[in-house]
Design an enzyme around this catalytic site. Structure first.
Site, PDB file in Angstrom:
ATOM      1  N   GLU A   1      35.396  31.268  41.932  1.00 34.66           N
ATOM      2  CA  GLU A   1      36.549  30.567  42.503  1.00 34.66           C
ATOM      3  C   GLU A   1      36.043  29.632  43.607  1.00 34.66           C
ATOM      4  O   GLU A   1      35.224  30.052  44.436  1.00 34.66           O
ATOM      5  CB  GLU A   1      37.516  31.618  43.075  1.00 34.66           C
ATOM      6  CG  GLU A   1      38.826  31.087  43.557  1.00 34.66           C
ATOM      7  CD  GLU A   1      39.985  31.260  42.558  1.00 34.66           C
ATOM      8  OE1 GLU A   1      39.752  31.540  41.352  1.00 34.66           O
ATOM      9  OE2 GLU A   1      41.126  31.090  42.990  1.00 34.66           O
TER      10      GLU A   1
ATOM     11  N   LYS B   1      41.150  38.871  45.631  1.00 34.00           N
ATOM     12  CA  LYS B   1      41.720  37.805  44.797  1.00 34.00           C
ATOM     13  C   LYS B   1      41.803  36.559  45.660  1.00 34.00           C
ATOM     14  O   LYS B   1      42.642  36.465  46.551  1.00 34.00           O
ATOM     15  CB  LYS B   1      43.100  38.177  44.259  1.00 34.00           C
ATOM     16  CG  LYS B   1      43.636  37.123  43.307  1.00 34.00           C
ATOM     17  CD  LYS B   1      44.988  37.491  42.738  1.00 34.00           C
ATOM     18  CE  LYS B   1      45.395  36.574  41.594  1.00 34.00           C
ATOM     19  NZ  LYS B   1      45.406  35.160  41.908  1.00 34.00           N
TER      20      LYS B   1
ATOM     21  N   LYS C   1      45.585  41.960  38.182  1.00 34.27           N
ATOM     22  CA  LYS C   1      45.717  41.297  39.481  1.00 34.27           C
ATOM     23  C   LYS C   1      46.885  41.910  40.219  1.00 34.27           C
ATOM     24  O   LYS C   1      47.957  42.117  39.652  1.00 34.27           O
ATOM     25  CB  LYS C   1      45.893  39.780  39.324  1.00 34.27           C
ATOM     26  CG  LYS C   1      47.013  39.355  38.425  1.00 34.27           C
ATOM     27  CD  LYS C   1      47.109  37.835  38.363  1.00 34.27           C
ATOM     28  CE  LYS C   1      48.149  37.399  37.339  1.00 34.27           C
ATOM     29  NZ  LYS C   1      48.268  35.977  37.184  1.00 34.27           N
TER      30      LYS C   1
ATOM     31  N   GLU D   1      37.826  43.571  43.641  1.00 37.96           N
ATOM     32  CA  GLU D   1      37.348  42.333  44.283  1.00 37.96           C
ATOM     33  C   GLU D   1      38.519  41.686  44.991  1.00 37.96           C
ATOM     34  O   GLU D   1      39.663  41.907  44.605  1.00 37.96           O
ATOM     35  CB  GLU D   1      36.849  41.344  43.218  1.00 37.96           C
ATOM     36  CG  GLU D   1      35.636  41.786  42.478  1.00 37.96           C
ATOM     37  CD  GLU D   1      35.377  40.908  41.246  1.00 37.96           C
ATOM     38  OE1 GLU D   1      36.158  39.984  40.979  1.00 37.96           O
ATOM     39  OE2 GLU D   1      34.393  41.178  40.564  1.00 37.96           O
TER      40      GLU D   1
END
Ligand code: ATP
Length: 566
Positions: free
Chosen positions: A293, A245, A416, A243
């Site tokens: 987010e 970030k 991450k 995905e």
């Protein structure tokens, strides 16, 4: 609170998770229901059930004033102890004065009775500082018979037990104490938002009766960093979901009927700051909890993080601001749907179920995702990374397709990937007046990472990167939260004035090196402040372990073997 303190000290003294769980389980088993409910909450570091959103609103200065009224000590005494311990509970406790004869006959302070007083303090309205101080001084601090009780009473109030016990271990201890399955306990905590009630229900065998409670924030699952350009060994042999970030604000959206709540990393409801998200979320059918987010996005383009800053913590949002900096909630996980909690489902199924939910409007959207095959190689990964960067994102997230959702945990399920490892989230522990046009503001910050024993260890000093408005805001805050005026001693402090360790900043740096100048044994070269992390609690700052691994990775990249630990 003596048994509580003894148990907490014993838990702090052992590094073994199993031993911590066993110690806590033994203690919990021996309590009656009222003490059990209160003590379990205390051990998670929050005296209130998550769903109650109770808050003591007791600043460090009020706690110090109450302790001074109870035990009458000097500033110099407090300074000496604070320097040694770096946390208010441990620093104030040795200053306790032996109880008077009269107080020795007063009621003993147990978890349930302490909780009742904390409820009264929370209920005293915001401005009733004197009443709060009085309750704290007379009903809690003076009722402490020993340094140990005082230490933990204060630690519970500041919310920083620092005994190496996260909520996950408290859940394991409840499971062990009452012979239940830890997953069942975890689900019940998520469902009810009250770990104290769960402990009582676990003993009574009534866990199934606790209902899903929308509006209780769930701890955020966190990610571990992987180094850009490394061998990517962590990725081998697993199926991943990639995905973007996003560079925004992590948030959890609860939608139940007409009620929409948006929780920040600090688990505060911040929905009032994002009315356009609330409106679009209301139109989602049924009840859902999304993880995602908040990003600033205009006409399909992501705006840099600094734009989003204009929206943070705003209560009154003008039509102009809504127009200039529109925000979107990008959902990347589904934690609950109707009366089902999905935390134990694999990410892959949660993602699929998420994409079947109907959403409308411009301000709630699904974050795109794709499978990532670990055999595809580093070049393909870098290409995917660059693609995310071109679209204005910070980097990539790689999540194991079978990952459960582990609230509050940072593990290898989620990784991450950022370009460089050269940022750390640190907490400001000392401040200094600036120079030249900054002579009247506190603009130089000494900051620390968290040490192995949870102590804060200085690692650098930075004075660039923030705007004048941010420095002015911080100056005001620091002036109200200094711990004393005299300069601190200790490596790395120079002339800094110690402040409550609550302001988290993200610091970028070019090089890390070993250094005797700072308590951590390391120093950052050319540190600059990237941003203030209002969204991040000080418990979550980076640790000395992370510093060590950044350092080792840096040496490895330069082809230098990292020195073996002494
Ligand atoms: P960072 O400083 O790198 O943003 P952090 O310490 O705030 O990290 P981590 O869990 O370590 O938190 O890193 C993941 C962070 O990245 C999340 O907290 C979240 O804010 C952000 N993020 C952006 N996009 C995603 C995504 N697709 N999935 C999960 N987290 C994401």
């Amino acid at each position: 609170m003596i048994r509580f303190g003894q148990t907490a000290d014993a838990i702090a003294a052992t590094p073994s998770k199993l031993a911590k769980i066993e110690l806590l389980a033994q203690y919990l088993r021996a309590l009656d229901d009222a003490d059990l409910a209160a003590a379990t909450r205390f051990f998670t570091g929050n005296p209130f059930a998550a769903r109650d959103q109770g808050a003591l609103s007791l600043g460090g200065s009020t706690i110090v004033a109450a302790a001074r009224a109870a035990w009458n000590f000097s500033d110099a005494d407090l300074a000496t102890h604070y320097r040694r311990h770096g946390d208010l509970g441990a620093a104030l406790a040795p200053l306790i004065k032996p109880a008077t004869r009269l107080e020795l006959f007063s009621e003993t302070l147990g978890p349930a009775s302490m909780k009742a007083i904390l409820d009264q303090i929370a209920a005293a309205s915001g401005k009733a500082a004197t009443r709060k101080r009085q309750l704290l001084c007379e009903r809690i601090l003076r009722a402490c018979r020993s340094e140990l009780e005082a230490k933990y009473a204060i630690k519970i109030i500041t919310g920083e037990l620092r005994i190496g016990l996260k909520e996950g271990l408290v859940i394991d201890a409840i499971a062990k104490a009452f012979e239940r399955d830890a997953a069942e306990i975890r689900r019940a905590v998520m469902a009810s938002g009250d770990i104290g009630a769960v402990a009582v229900a676990a003993r009574a065998g009534t866990l199934q009766e606790l209902a899903v409670s929308y509006g209780s924030p769930i701890g955020f699952m966190l990610a571990s960093p992987i180094l850009y350009g490394s061998s990517y060994r962590e990725l081998q042999g697993a199926k991943w979901i990639a995905e973007d970030k996003f560079d925004g604000i992590r948030a959890q959206l609860h939608k139940d009927g007409d009620i929409v709540r948006i929780f920040s990393r600090t688990l505060n409801d911040v929905a009032h700051s994002y009315p356009e998200i609330v409106t679009d979320a209301r139109a989602i059918p049924g009840s859902v909890i999304f993880d995602g987010e908040i990003i600033a996005e205009k006409e399909g383009r992501v705006l840099p993080f600094r734009y989003l800053q204009a929206r943070l913590q705003r209560k009154d949002i003008s039509a102009q601001l809504l127009e200039e900096v529109p925000v979107t909630f990008a959902c990347f996980d589904l934690l609950a749907h109707g009366q089902r909690f999905l935390l134990d489902e694999p990410l892959e199924s949660r993602r699929k179920e998420l994409s079947r939910i109907s959403i409308t409007g411009d301000h709630v959207r699904f974050a795109s995702w794709s499978y990532w095959d670990s055999d595809a190689g580093a070049d393909a990964l870098h290409e995917r990374f660059e693609d995310a960067r071109r679209r204005g994102h910070e980097g990539l997230m790689l999540k194991r397709a079978e990952s459960p959702y582990l609230p509050g945990r940072r593990g290898k399920w989620w990784l991450k990937l950022k370009r460089e490892l050269s940022t750390l989230d640190v907490v400001v522990v000392g401040v200094e007046w600036g120079h030249g046009k900054r002579a009247k503001v506190l603009s130089d910050y000494t900051f620390a990472v968290r040490g192995d024993d949870n102590r804060l260890l200085t690692i650098g000093r930075a004075y660039s990167g923030l705007t004048d408005a941010e420095i002015a805001r911080l100056t005001e805050w620091f002036l109200e939260h200094t711990l004393r005026d005299a300069p601190a001693a200790g490596r790395g402090w120079r002339h800094a004035i110690p402040v409550e360790p609550r302001v988290v900043i993200e610091v970028a740096f070019d090089i890390i090196q070993e250094s005797a100048l700072h308590e951590s044994g390391f120093a950052l070269r050319f540190p600059r402040i990237v941003r203030i992390r209002d969204d991040k609690p000080p418990e979550d700052i980076d640790t000395i372990d992370q510093v060590r691994s950044i350092y080792a990775a840096m040496l490895a990249r330069e082809g230098i073997a990292s020195p073996s630990p002494a």
